[in-house]
Design a protein around this motif. Structure first.
Motif, PDB file in Angstrom:
ATOM      1  N   LEU A  45       0.851  -1.193   0.000  1.00 20.96           N
ATOM      2  CA  LEU A  45       0.000   0.000   0.000  1.00 20.96           C
ATOM      3  C   LEU A  45       0.884   1.240   0.000  1.00 20.96           C
ATOM      4  N   LEU A  46       0.249   2.393  -0.088  1.00 20.28           N
ATOM      5  CA  LEU A  46       1.021   3.631  -0.200  1.00 20.28           C
ATOM      6  C   LEU A  46       0.431   4.699   0.702  1.00 20.28           C
ATOM      7  N   PRO A  47       1.252   5.296   1.577  1.00 22.62           N
ATOM      8  CA  PRO A  47       0.772   6.483   2.295  1.00 22.62           C
ATOM      9  C   PRO A  47       0.318   7.536   1.292  1.00 22.62           C
ATOM     10  N   ALA A  48      -0.834   8.126   1.547  1.00 16.32           N
ATOM     11  CA  ALA A  48      -1.446   9.015   0.556  1.00 16.32           C
ATOM     12  C   ALA A  48      -0.548  10.191   0.197  1.00 16.32           C
ATOM     13  N   ARG A  49       0.322  10.597   1.107  1.00 21.52           N
ATOM     14  CA  ARG A  49       1.202  11.738   0.820  1.00 21.52           C
ATOM     15  C   ARG A  49       2.106  11.468  -0.382  1.00 21.52           C
ATOM     16  N   TYR A  50       2.362  10.180  -0.696  1.00 21.36           N
ATOM     17  CA  TYR A  50       3.301   9.853  -1.774  1.00 21.36           C
ATOM     18  C   TYR A  50       2.610   9.524  -3.096  1.00 21.36           C
ATOM     19  N   GLN A  51       1.301   9.741  -3.194  1.00 19.86           N
ATOM     20  CA  GLN A  51       0.616   9.316  -4.410  1.00 19.86           C
ATOM     21  C   GLN A  51       1.136  10.035  -5.651  1.00 19.86           C
ATOM     22  N   ARG A  52       1.638  11.261  -5.504  1.00 23.72           N
ATOM     23  CA  ARG A  52       2.188  11.971  -6.660  1.00 23.72           C
ATOM     24  C   ARG A  52       3.635  11.551  -6.953  1.00 23.72           C
ATOM     25  N   ASN A  53       4.202  10.675  -6.127  1.00 25.03           N
ATOM     26  CA  ASN A  53       5.500  10.081  -6.456  1.00 25.03           C
ATOM     27  C   ASN A  53       5.346   8.972  -7.487  1.00 25.03           C
ATOM     28  N   CYS A  54       4.118   8.451  -7.635  1.00 24.76           N
ATOM     29  CA  CYS A  54       3.885   7.353  -8.571  1.00 24.76           C
ATOM     30  C   CYS A  54       4.273   7.791  -9.976  1.00 24.76           C
ATOM     31  N   GLY A  55       4.916   6.884 -10.683  1.00 28.97           N
ATOM     32  CA  GLY A  55       5.462   7.219 -11.996  1.00 28.97           C
ATOM     33  C   GLY A  55       6.933   7.584 -11.895  1.00 28.97           C
ATOM     34  N   THR A  56       7.321   8.076 -10.727  1.00 29.46           N
ATOM     35  CA  THR A  56       8.739   8.315 -10.443  1.00 29.46           C
ATOM     36  C   THR A  56       9.291   7.174  -9.601  1.00 29.46           C
ATOM     37  N   ALA A  57       8.528   6.781  -8.581  1.00 29.44           N
ATOM     38  CA  ALA A  57       8.906   5.655  -7.727  1.00 29.44           C
ATOM     39  C   ALA A  57       7.687   4.756  -7.549  1.00 29.44           C
ATOM     40  N   SER A  58       7.874   3.456  -7.708  1.00 28.31           N
ATOM     41  CA  SER A  58       6.817   2.480  -7.448  1.00 28.31           C
ATOM     42  C   SER A  58       6.645   2.321  -5.940  1.00 28.31           C
ATOM     43  N   VAL A  59       5.651   1.531  -5.537  1.00 29.86           N
ATOM     44  CA  VAL A  59       5.499   1.240  -4.110  1.00 29.86           C
ATOM     45  C   VAL A  59       6.750   0.549  -3.588  1.00 29.86           C
ATOM     46  N   GLU A  60       7.296  -0.365  -4.388  1.00 32.38           N
ATOM     47  CA  GLU A  60       8.539  -1.046  -3.984  1.00 32.38           C
ATOM     48  C   GLU A  60       9.682  -0.039  -3.867  1.00 32.38           C
ATOM     49  N   GLY A  61       9.734   0.903  -4.803  1.00 35.95           N
ATOM     50  CA  GLY A  61      10.755   1.943  -4.731  1.00 35.95           C
ATOM     51  C   GLY A  61      10.567   2.840  -3.529  1.00 35.95           C
ATOM     52  N   GLN A  62       9.312   3.127  -3.196  1.00 37.52           N
ATOM     53  CA  GLN A  62       9.032   3.959  -2.021  1.00 37.52           C
ATOM     54  C   GLN A  62       9.510   3.257  -0.753  1.00 37.52           C
ATOM     55  N   LEU A  63       9.379   1.927  -0.722  1.00 38.89           N
ATOM     56  CA  LEU A  63       9.880   1.164   0.417  1.00 38.89           C
ATOM     57  C   LEU A  63      11.402   1.250   0.502  1.00 38.89           C
ATOM     58  N   VAL A  64      12.072   1.239  -0.649  1.00 44.98           N
ATOM     59  CA  VAL A  64      13.531   1.403  -0.672  1.00 44.98           C
ATOM     60  C   VAL A  64      13.917   2.775  -0.118  1.00 44.98           C
ATOM     61  N   LEU A  65      13.214   3.807  -0.553  1.00 45.10           N
ATOM     62  CA  LEU A  65      13.489   5.155  -0.050  1.00 45.10           C
ATOM     63  C   LEU A  65      13.277   5.215   1.458  1.00 45.10           C
ATOM     64  N   HIS A  66      12.180   4.614   1.903  1.00 47.15           N
ATOM     65  CA  HIS A  66      11.865   4.626   3.338  1.00 47.15           C
ATOM     66  C   HIS A  66      12.983   3.962   4.150  1.00 47.15           C
ATOM     67  N   GLY A  67      13.584   2.915   3.599  1.00 43.95           N
ATOM     68  CA  GLY A  67      14.623   2.190   4.332  1.00 43.95           C
ATOM     69  C   GLY A  67      16.015   2.760   4.151  1.00 43.95           C
ATOM     70  N   SER A  68      16.132   3.883   3.468  1.00 44.88           N
ATOM     71  CA  SER A  68      17.442   4.458   3.165  1.00 44.88           C
ATOM     72  C   SER A  68      17.835   5.539   4.162  1.00 44.88           C
ATOM     73  N   ARG A  69      19.132   5.685   4.307  1.00 38.54           N
ATOM     74  CA  ARG A  69      19.718   6.716   5.171  1.00 38.54           C
ATOM     75  C   ARG A  69      20.661   7.558   4.311  1.00 38.54           C
ATOM     76  N   VAL A  70      20.497   8.873   4.386  1.00 41.33           N
ATOM     77  CA  VAL A  70      21.298   9.803   3.596  1.00 41.33           C
ATOM     78  C   VAL A  70      21.913  10.838   4.533  1.00 41.33           C
ATOM     79  N   ALA A  71      23.193  11.108   4.368  1.00 37.58           N
ATOM     80  CA  ALA A  71      23.882  12.120   5.172  1.00 37.58           C
ATOM     81  C   ALA A  71      23.994  13.403   4.358  1.00 37.58           C
ATOM     82  N   VAL A  72      23.444  14.485   4.887  1.00 38.12           N
ATOM     83  CA  VAL A  72      23.532  15.800   4.253  1.00 38.12           C
ATOM     84  C   VAL A  72      24.529  16.627   5.047  1.00 38.12           C
TER      85      VAL A  72
END
Length: 274
Positions: A45-72
């Motif tokens: 499923l997809l949190p509604a806030r990310y529905q406009r990410n569709c086409g850029t990131a799939s649900v599987e891709g959104q899960l990858v983003l969620h599990g990622s750590r980035v240092a700024v």
């Protein structure tokens, strides 16, 4: 877990879970909204806030983003925009590193700055900003200056590092540290109407090639200044590069430098040695 999944499934509409129900799931089952988001994504499923990410990131891709750590590294002009865009994209953990506090001259361009926040730490402001726009994202604020001695600690666990610094020497040290740690680095720099972005993959000397003629002193931004629009434009390109790296997409700016000229609205690529 079954009860959580049943609750989420009962409040799904067209594959989406609204924020109200995500927050309620966290409260009802004694978990964080970060954990609730992971449960939603793992159900396909997809949190509604990310529905406009569709086409850029799939649900599987959104899960990858969620599990990622980035240092700024740097939370000023570039870094503030990068942190915000990563959080809105859904990157699960962001390490926000900056030793400084906000000063009045930051107000013309730094997204995280405000009159009320003058004197406040930039890293803490990054955490407060993200908590207000996407509480499912964890921000680790670090009010410290990046240096070779703390690089391993600050970059530990991250999949990508972002160069949002304003010191050439520190940029070079960050680039070298990322190579030691086998970590991709997305470099960005701004000055007046101009900006540049490049992606350094492990084993490459991209940033050192970019600054091969530099010997000492401040960067050219000290002369050209930095208006409000340049950091926003360059940070957007940096965030796109981070997204591609996290999702394993093609065409990163590896071996290339992208130069943006916002005065003449030109965009050029320059090939860099490996």
């Amino acid at each position: 877990m079954d009860e959580l999944n049943n609750f989420l499934e009962a409040h799904t509409e067209m594959g989406l879970i609204g924020w109200v129900h995500q927050a309620e799931a966290a409260r009802r089952f004694g978990i964080t909204v970060h954990q609730a988001e992971r449960a939603i994504l793992e159900m396909g499923l997809l949190p509604a806030r990310y529905q406009r990410n569709c086409g850029t990131a799939s649900v599987e891709g959104q899960l990858v983003l969620h599990g990622s750590r980035v240092a700024v590294i740097g939370c000023g002009g570039l870094g503030g925009y990068v942190v915000e865009q990563l959080a809105r994209l859904g990157v699960g953990t962001i390490v926000a590193v900056d030793p400084d506090v906000f000063e009045e001259h930051n107000l013309n361009r730094q997204l995280l700055s405000s009159i009320e926040g003058l004197g406040a730490p930039k890293a803490a402001a990054a955490a407060q900003r993200v908590a207000a726009i996407n509480p499912a994202v964890t921000v680790v604020p670090v009010q410290d200056a990046f240096c070779p001695e703390n690089a391993s600690v600050l970059l530990a666990g991250s999949r990508v590092a972002v160069d949002a610094l304003d010191s050439v020497q520190t940029r070079l040290e960050l680039a070298d540290a990322c190579n030691r740690l086998q970590l991709p680095l997305v470099h960005g720099a701004i000055a007046g109407w101009y900006g540049q972005v490049a992606t350094q993959l492990p084993g490459h000397a991209t940033v050192r090639h970019i600054y091969s003629s530099w010997t000492s002193g401040a960067g050219v931004e000290r002369e050209l200044g930095n208006p409000s629009f340049t950091p926003a434009a360059v940070a957007g390109v940096q965030t796109a590069e981070v997204c591609k790296l996290l999702l394993g997409l093609e065409h990163p700016l590896s071996g290339r430098k992208l130069l943006l000229d916002l005065l003449h609205m030109d965009m050029d690529h320059f090939t860099l040695p490996a």
